[in-house]
Enzyme design. Structure first.
Site, PDB file in Angstrom:
ATOM      1  N   LEU A  57      -4.616  11.278  -0.842  1.00  9.01           N
ATOM      2  CA  LEU A  57      -5.360  10.056  -1.139  1.00  9.01           C
ATOM      3  C   LEU A  57      -5.392   9.100   0.048  1.00  9.01           C
ATOM      4  O   LEU A  57      -6.332   8.346   0.215  1.00  9.01           O
ATOM      5  CB  LEU A  57      -4.717   9.333  -2.337  1.00  9.01           C
ATOM      6  CG  LEU A  57      -4.802  10.028  -3.696  1.00  9.01           C
ATOM      7  CD1 LEU A  57      -3.954   9.284  -4.717  1.00  9.01           C
ATOM      8  CD2 LEU A  57      -6.254  10.104  -4.158  1.00  9.01           C
ATOM      9  N   GLY A  71       0.179   5.762   3.972  1.00 12.87           N
ATOM     10  CA  GLY A  71       0.786   4.444   3.958  1.00 12.87           C
ATOM     11  C   GLY A  71       1.960   4.359   4.896  1.00 12.87           C
ATOM     12  O   GLY A  71       2.295   5.321   5.600  1.00 12.87           O
ATOM     13  N   SER A  72       2.597   3.168   4.935  1.00 11.31           N
ATOM     14  CA  SER A  72       3.761   2.992   5.804  1.00 11.31           C
ATOM     15  C   SER A  72       4.932   3.843   5.313  1.00 11.31           C
ATOM     16  O   SER A  72       5.804   4.219   6.083  1.00 11.31           O
ATOM     17  CB  SER A  72       4.165   1.517   5.823  1.00 11.31           C
ATOM     18  OG  SER A  72       4.432   1.055   4.506  1.00 11.31           O
ATOM     19  N   PHE A  73       4.949   4.162   4.029  1.00 10.87           N
ATOM     20  CA  PHE A  73       6.016   4.992   3.463  1.00 10.87           C
ATOM     21  C   PHE A  73       5.828   6.439   3.878  1.00 10.87           C
ATOM     22  O   PHE A  73       6.784   7.154   4.167  1.00 10.87           O
ATOM     23  CB  PHE A  73       5.960   4.862   1.935  1.00 10.87           C
ATOM     24  CG  PHE A  73       7.110   5.506   1.217  1.00 10.87           C
ATOM     25  CD1 PHE A  73       7.117   6.857   0.951  1.00 10.87           C
ATOM     26  CD2 PHE A  73       8.184   4.749   0.784  1.00 10.87           C
ATOM     27  CE1 PHE A  73       8.166   7.456   0.276  1.00 10.87           C
ATOM     28  CE2 PHE A  73       9.237   5.329   0.102  1.00 10.87           C
ATOM     29  CZ  PHE A  73       9.231   6.690  -0.152  1.00 10.87           C
ATOM     30  N   PRO A 131       2.571   9.898   3.482  1.00  6.71           N
ATOM     31  CA  PRO A 131       1.311  10.305   2.857  1.00  6.71           C
ATOM     32  C   PRO A 131       1.351  10.120   1.341  1.00  6.71           C
ATOM     33  O   PRO A 131       2.407  10.199   0.718  1.00  6.71           O
ATOM     34  CB  PRO A 131       1.201  11.789   3.225  1.00  6.71           C
ATOM     35  CG  PRO A 131       2.605  12.231   3.456  1.00  6.71           C
ATOM     36  CD  PRO A 131       3.323  11.051   4.032  1.00  6.71           C
ATOM     37  N   LYS A 181       3.867   9.347  -3.532  1.00  3.32           N
ATOM     38  CA  LYS A 181       4.150   8.895  -2.168  1.00  3.32           C
ATOM     39  C   LYS A 181       5.345   9.692  -1.643  1.00  3.32           C
ATOM     40  O   LYS A 181       6.410   9.707  -2.264  1.00  3.32           O
ATOM     41  CB  LYS A 181       4.461   7.399  -2.151  1.00  3.32           C
ATOM     42  CG  LYS A 181       3.260   6.528  -2.460  1.00  3.32           C
ATOM     43  CD  LYS A 181       3.654   5.088  -2.700  1.00  3.32           C
ATOM     44  CE  LYS A 181       4.220   4.428  -1.472  1.00  3.32           C
ATOM     45  NZ  LYS A 181       4.492   2.974  -1.696  1.00  3.32           N
ATOM     46  N   ASP A 197       6.894  -8.535   0.830  1.00  3.33           N
ATOM     47  CA  ASP A 197       5.862  -7.830   1.608  1.00  3.33           C
ATOM     48  C   ASP A 197       4.511  -7.898   0.887  1.00  3.33           C
ATOM     49  O   ASP A 197       3.807  -6.898   0.762  1.00  3.33           O
ATOM     50  CB  ASP A 197       6.271  -6.378   1.848  1.00  3.33           C
ATOM     51  CG  ASP A 197       5.445  -5.727   2.969  1.00  3.33           C
ATOM     52  OD1 ASP A 197       4.881  -6.467   3.799  1.00  3.33           O
ATOM     53  OD2 ASP A 197       5.366  -4.489   3.006  1.00  3.33           O
TER      54      ASP A 197
END
Length: 424
Positions: free
Chosen positions: A121, A124-126, A128, A143, A238
């Site tokens: 999808l 992200g910072s975390f 994929p 995530k 955040d």
């Protein structure tokens, strides 16, 4: 003077008493040390295995580390076992499950649900994010903690533990997690319309003013629950448009709690955390993050929705210039909204957002006060719509009555004409 024999007896008694006291102290001291030693050892291990995170613009950052660009991850890879013990020991795992209350899934189930991690999808910072068809039914977003992630195991643990007790319609729901075969994954409810950031800056679909106003209200309700409804209260730390997700009805939910802290946390210096452009300047100067720091970040998001200008594109400079005049918001309004919104509502929302950005944290409004202002704007809109609808209905009713009266007059004229003919 006492006889020498009595003094000897007294000396022996005192010596025995002191000996017994020292023996008791030694015994209890050894027992206390044996109880505390494992805890010290566990704390030392967990501190040693928490990685120092790097960062890049637009990601959740730890400014105590050096700046670097994040590298995209094509898919999850099995990580090698660390030479140091992980915080995820069998003992802590059982305790973690009981505290979080979130279901734990095996790796093979997630692998199957994501079609072997092929239905991606986004990134992200975390790490994929993959779309998953869950074995229990329904669609979810998975995530995966990347090996080079800007977030570490500590943030993973924080998110699972917090979302195990936080439940609100304006917070993204965590429905499971996976810690298996060296992988750490978070499983969320699927938000089909993606992030607010993508919609604000999209050229394909334009968010209407009504949608933006509802999104602001949804975010406000989510933050209000964290600040005033959760026990103990939670500071998100955040908040940004990328961490606001939209469901199939375009209703907004706050996401990504990896950097969140309970308000009662010990306050030890853990480095500056947050995202460039959204961080409270007072937090940068004092290293103290409070609820009012979340309010500052929310003010930035509101101005993003009004202007469609990203914080990395000097949003604050435009805002500061606009605030020099009462109708300054008109000058920075998103061009896609010009002529398609109520400018008074825009100005009212911009005034509240400006209060959220006050340089002195204590002078910023609480989230409850922000919510009340947004509700008033929305209620005025609804009242105006109802009034217009009533006027329209009244006008339609008048036209129907006039038509009936006209028809009655015509019928009367026909009746008179018929009577004349009969007389003749």
């Amino acid at each position: 003077m006492a006889p020498k024999g009595d003094l000897v007896i007294i000396g022996i008694c005192v010596g025995l008493a002191l000996g017994l006291l020292l023996a008791a102290l030694a015994f209890f001291g050894i027992r206390w040390y044996k109880k505390r030693a494992p805890l010290w050892h566990t704390n030392e291990r967990s501190v040693a295995t928490h990685p120092i995170r790097t960062n890049g613009l637009g990601t959740s950052t730890d400014f105590s580390a050096s700046l670097s660009s994040s590298v995209a991850v094509k898919g999850p890879q099995y990580s090698q076992k660390s030479s140091q013990p992980s915080w995820w020991s069998h003992h802590s795992k059982d305790r973690f499950v009981s505290v979080s209350g979130i279901p734990r899934y095996p790796y093979k189930d997630i692998q199957k649900a994501t079609q072997n991690f092929t239905t991606i999808l986004g990134q992200g910072s975390f790490g994929p994010v993959y779309k998953a068809a869950m074995p229990t039914g329904g669609v979810a977003a998975v995530k995966v903690l990347a090996s080079n992630s800007n977030q570490g195991e500590k943030e993973f643990q924080t998110e699972v533990c917090l979302l195990g007790r936080l439940h609100h319609r304006n917070l993204v729901n965590l429905i499971g997690y996976c810690v298996d075969k060296g992988q750490h994954m978070l499983i969320y409810e699927f938000m089909s319309n993606g992030s607010l950031e993508n919609h604000i800056y999209s050229e394909e679909k334009v968010l209407s003013w009504e949608e933006r106003l509802q999104i602001v209200l949804d975010i406000s309700h989510g933050i209000e629950y964290l600040h005033e409804g959760a026990v103990p209260p939670v500071i998100h730390r955040d908040l940004k448009s990328a961490n606001i997700l939209l469901d199939h009805s375009m209703r907004a939910k706050v996401a990504d709690f990896g950097l969140s802290k309970e308000e009662v946390f010990d306050g030890r210096n853990s480095g500056l955390k947050g995202t460039y452009g959204y961080i409270d300047p007072a937090y940068i100067s004092t290293n103290k993050f409070t609820m009012k720091s979340d309010i500052f970040s929310f003010g930035i998001i509101i101005f993003e929705l009004i202007t469609a200008i990203h914080p990395h594109q000097n949003l604050m400079e435009y805002v500061n210039l606009a605030c020099m005049s009462p109708d300054g918001a008109d000058e920075i309004l998103d061009k896609k909204l010009v002529g398609a919104c109520n400018i008074e509502e825009v100005r009212a929302l911009a005034r509240m957002a400006q209060k959220c950005l006050h340089k002195t944290p204590r002078k910023r409004p609480s989230i409850g006060e922000v919510t009340q202002v947004i509700l008033k704007i929305k209620h005025r809109r609804l009242a105006k719509t109802d009034t217009m609808s009533f006027v329209d209905r009244d006008s339609s009713f008048s036209r129907v009555v006039s038509r009936i009266e006209g028809q009655q007059i015509e019928l009367s004229k026909l009746a008179e004409t018929r009577e004349r003919h009969e007389e003749v």
